[in-house]
Write a protein that holds these residues in place. Structure first.
Motif, PDB file in Angstrom:
ATOM      1  N   THR A 267      -6.603  59.820 -31.816  1.00 60.40           N
ATOM      2  CA  THR A 267      -6.290  58.424 -32.109  1.00 60.40           C
ATOM      3  C   THR A 267      -6.286  58.196 -33.619  1.00 60.40           C
ATOM      4  O   THR A 267      -6.791  59.020 -34.393  1.00 60.40           O
ATOM      5  CB  THR A 267      -7.326  57.479 -31.474  1.00 60.40           C
ATOM      6  N   ILE A 268      -5.737  57.066 -34.009  1.00 60.81           N
ATOM      7  CA  ILE A 268      -5.806  56.655 -35.414  1.00 60.81           C
ATOM      8  C   ILE A 268      -7.266  56.444 -35.810  1.00 60.81           C
ATOM      9  O   ILE A 268      -7.668  56.740 -36.941  1.00 60.81           O
ATOM     10  CB  ILE A 268      -4.998  55.368 -35.648  1.00 60.81           C
ATOM     11  N   PHE A 301       3.906  53.432 -33.218  1.00 61.74           N
ATOM     12  CA  PHE A 301       2.857  52.420 -33.112  1.00 61.74           C
ATOM     13  C   PHE A 301       3.118  51.454 -31.955  1.00 61.74           C
ATOM     14  O   PHE A 301       2.175  51.026 -31.285  1.00 61.74           O
ATOM     15  CB  PHE A 301       2.757  51.625 -34.421  1.00 61.74           C
ATOM     16  N   CYS A 329      -0.957  46.254 -31.472  1.00 64.36           N
ATOM     17  CA  CYS A 329      -0.594  47.481 -32.180  1.00 64.36           C
ATOM     18  C   CYS A 329      -0.160  47.180 -33.611  1.00 64.36           C
ATOM     19  O   CYS A 329      -0.544  47.883 -34.560  1.00 64.36           O
ATOM     20  CB  CYS A 329       0.535  48.195 -31.440  1.00 64.36           C
ATOM     21  N   TYR A 333      -1.690  48.294 -37.245  1.00 66.04           N
ATOM     22  CA  TYR A 333      -0.790  48.862 -38.253  1.00 66.04           C
ATOM     23  C   TYR A 333      -0.967  48.133 -39.587  1.00 66.04           C
ATOM     24  O   TYR A 333      -1.060  48.770 -40.650  1.00 66.04           O
ATOM     25  CB  TYR A 333       0.646  48.746 -37.757  1.00 66.04           C
ATOM     26  N   ILE A 395      -3.361  54.895 -30.876  1.00 66.38           N
ATOM     27  CA  ILE A 395      -4.027  54.001 -31.819  1.00 66.38           C
ATOM     28  C   ILE A 395      -5.529  54.007 -31.574  1.00 66.38           C
ATOM     29  O   ILE A 395      -6.334  54.186 -32.485  1.00 66.38           O
ATOM     30  CB  ILE A 395      -3.444  52.584 -31.714  1.00 66.38           C
ATOM     31  N   THR A 401       0.469  55.410 -27.801  1.00 66.04           N
ATOM     32  CA  THR A 401       1.665  55.488 -28.640  1.00 66.04           C
ATOM     33  C   THR A 401       2.735  56.358 -27.985  1.00 66.04           C
ATOM     34  O   THR A 401       2.442  57.191 -27.137  1.00 66.04           O
ATOM     35  CB  THR A 401       1.338  56.077 -30.028  1.00 66.04           C
TER      36      THR A 401
END
Length: 546
Positions: A267-268, A301, A329, A333, A395, A401
């Motif tokens: 994940t981010i 994203f 999302c 971002y 994310i 995503t």
């Protein structure tokens, strides 16, 4: 010579002279006229249009190979301008004496081609023979109104590119630190038990070993233990950077490999956590950096939550752009700008890739072209690291995503008089003649079963399998430009909710043909715990101070 024979000879000479005179008026040499009679008049000719010059040599060799297998058929590849490409095909189909029988086009133009009569459906029996050789993304990309109207040829998509050398070095440091910690805890435990910790030149029970490091009983040092002259005994290997061996365990290759796998971000959030823990080398300027101005590298994203035309991207009745998940999302971002501070006026994909090759970036988002560029840079010594490709991270655990993909396909022209033959060559090109496609063009085939000799390209194929194909509806042809503008504005601080609502209303107005207004989605009223995003410089300074 008799009169009859003389008259016959004169007639032959007059005919030959007339033929030469006619050829002279036509501007052709005798040899050219003869070649045309051999290759054009006696062979069926397919004219095959394309717009990417990188394909020229490959397509010429494919044409020769097909001609060798099909005596009496000649394929003529024709390089056309990419500007107003379909318009040129349409004009040539109506006015030219040699119209294109088939051509290459990206899947997002298929509806336009079909409605103009420039695309014929693939015969169902022929499609049934090959469709299982393609991932879902490829099949959906060429599907229009439940029919395949092209053969998938090659694709482009994005995935996570990372500096493998950095992760391996970090893994070794972690393993070494853990080993040191374990040794310290063991020593502490021995002290607490009333014994003495093992030291250099002492056995585990505190007795001094004999000269040369051997125990008093004359036994040999443990495998891999240093001998008196500092060498290795019993086949032990010198310690690597992690203090282990080059084999399994103790920080060896297998252990490092497993640790790197565990480091890869799902994940981010994982990337943010990595940035908080990573003691970056001096040359590293960014943990995660990508081209935030190009929708191809941003789309993942929101890719799982925007529905533009359904799975095949061909239904104006299946639209969902403005929804809560997509808003969430985009808000994440936007928050990333506080962490990574990427200037939209200075960023570019080429610049990001160059920085990656210089060792300034750990993670980025890249397309398939990056592999050839990195391999070339490794070959000429301008890229001194190892790299790998991984799945684009989600994310977080809730927000998933999906990357965007575009599939270039081979389409049979509806105006062609040789549709069956053209369809057969299209199948040959996209299903049989693909083994050297990448090595000669840099294009990655849409079909399964191609051995690229590079596992990173296979990772792109895996990403392609679950990607979102570019929609093909004419009414939404400007969607990508407008979405890219929206992303840029949201990155720079615009309200994600309001901007996405505005975009959806614009596109839905185009689709429905009348003014369209979305029902506003209210923001969450309950207080949510917000994650604090520190900038990378602050994290790096904190790590160095520790």
């Amino acid at each position: 010579m008799g009169l009859k024979k003389r008259i016959l000879t004169a007639a032959v000479l007059i005919g030959a002279a007339a033929a030469v005179l006619l050829i002279g008026f036509s501007g052709k040499t005798v040899s050219e006229e003869r070649e045309e009679s051999i290759f054009t008049r006696q062979k069926e000719t397919l004219y095959f249009w394309y717009a990417d010059e990188a394909l020229t040599d490959y397509l010429n060799s494919a044409a020769v190979a097909y001609g060798e297998e099909h005596d009496g058929v000649r394929v003529v590849p024709v390089l056309a301008s990419g500007l107003e490409y379909l318009e040129s095909i349409n004009k040539a189909s109506i006015q030219s004496e040699t119209p294109p029988d088939l051509y290459i086009v990206s899947n997002d133009s298929l509806e336009k081609a079909f409605l103009a009569g420039l695309a014929s459906p693939v015969p169902e029996s022929r499609w049934d023979e090959v469709k299982e050789d393609y991932p879902d993304a490829a099949r959906l990309a060429v599907t229009y109104k439940n029919k395949a109207i092209g053969y998938p040829f090659y694709f482009e998509t994005s995935a996570l590119l990372y500096n493998r050398t950095y992760l391996e070095d970090f893994a070794r440091k972690q393993i070494e630190a853990e080993q040191d910690m374990a040794a310290a805890e063991e020593a502490m435990a021995q002290l607490e038990d009333g014994g003495q910790p093992a030291e250099d030149g002492q056995s585990a029970d505190g007795q001094e070993s004999a000269e040369g490091g051997q125990p008093e009983d004359g036994g040999q040092p443990a495998e891999g233990q240093e001998s008196a002259d500092g060498g290795q005994l019993d086949g032990g290997q010198p310690a690597d950077g992690a203090g282990g061996t080059d084999g399994q365990g103790d920080g060896g290759l297998d252990e490092v490999e497993e640790r790197v796998k565990s480091m890869l971000p799902d994940t981010i959030d994982d990337i943010l956590n990595f940035a908080n823990e990573y003691d970056a080398p001096e040359q590293v300027e960014a943990i995660f950096k990508w081209d935030v101005t190009d929708i191809f590298y941003n789309y993942f994203f929101v890719g799982n939550y925007l529905n533009v035309g359904g799975s095949a991207g061909d239904s104006t009745e299946n639209m969902n752009i403005y929804n809560r998940d997509a808003i969430d999302c985009l808000k994440v971002y936007q928050d990333l700008n506080q962490f990574f501070s990427i200037d939209t006026k200075e960023i570019s994909y080429e610049g990001v890739l160059n920085d990656f090759m210089a060792g300034k970036i750990v993670f980025t988002v890249a397309t398939t072209d990056s592999v050839a560029k990195l391999e070339e840079a490794k070959g000429n010594g301008t890229f001194a690291y190892e790299y790998s490709i991984a799945k684009t991270p989600d994310i977080n655990e809730r927000l998933l995503t999906r990357s965007l993909s575009v599939t270039n396909c081979v389409v049979v022209n509806g105006y062609s008089d040789r549709q069956e033959l053209a369809s057969d060559f299209a199948r040959f090109l996209t299903c049989e003649y693909t083994d050297t496609l990448y090595s000669r063009t840099g294009k990655v085939a849409s079909r399964y079963g191609v051995d690229y000799g590079n596992g990173n390209l296979q990772q792109f194929v895996s990403e392609y399998e679950i990607s979102v194909p570019m929609p093909k509806m004419v009414e939404t042809s400007n969607f990508w430009v407008e979405l890219e503008i929206a992303f840029a504005q949201i990155w720079d601080g615009a309200d994600a909710n309001g901007r996405l609502k505005e975009l959806s209303e614009q596109i839905m107005t185009q689709v429905t043909g009348m003014p369209y207004e979305e029902t506003p989605i209210e923001e969450e009223t309950q207080e949510e715990e917000e994650e604090e995003y520190l900038d990378e410089d602050a994290l790096r300074e904190e790590a160095q101070s520790e």
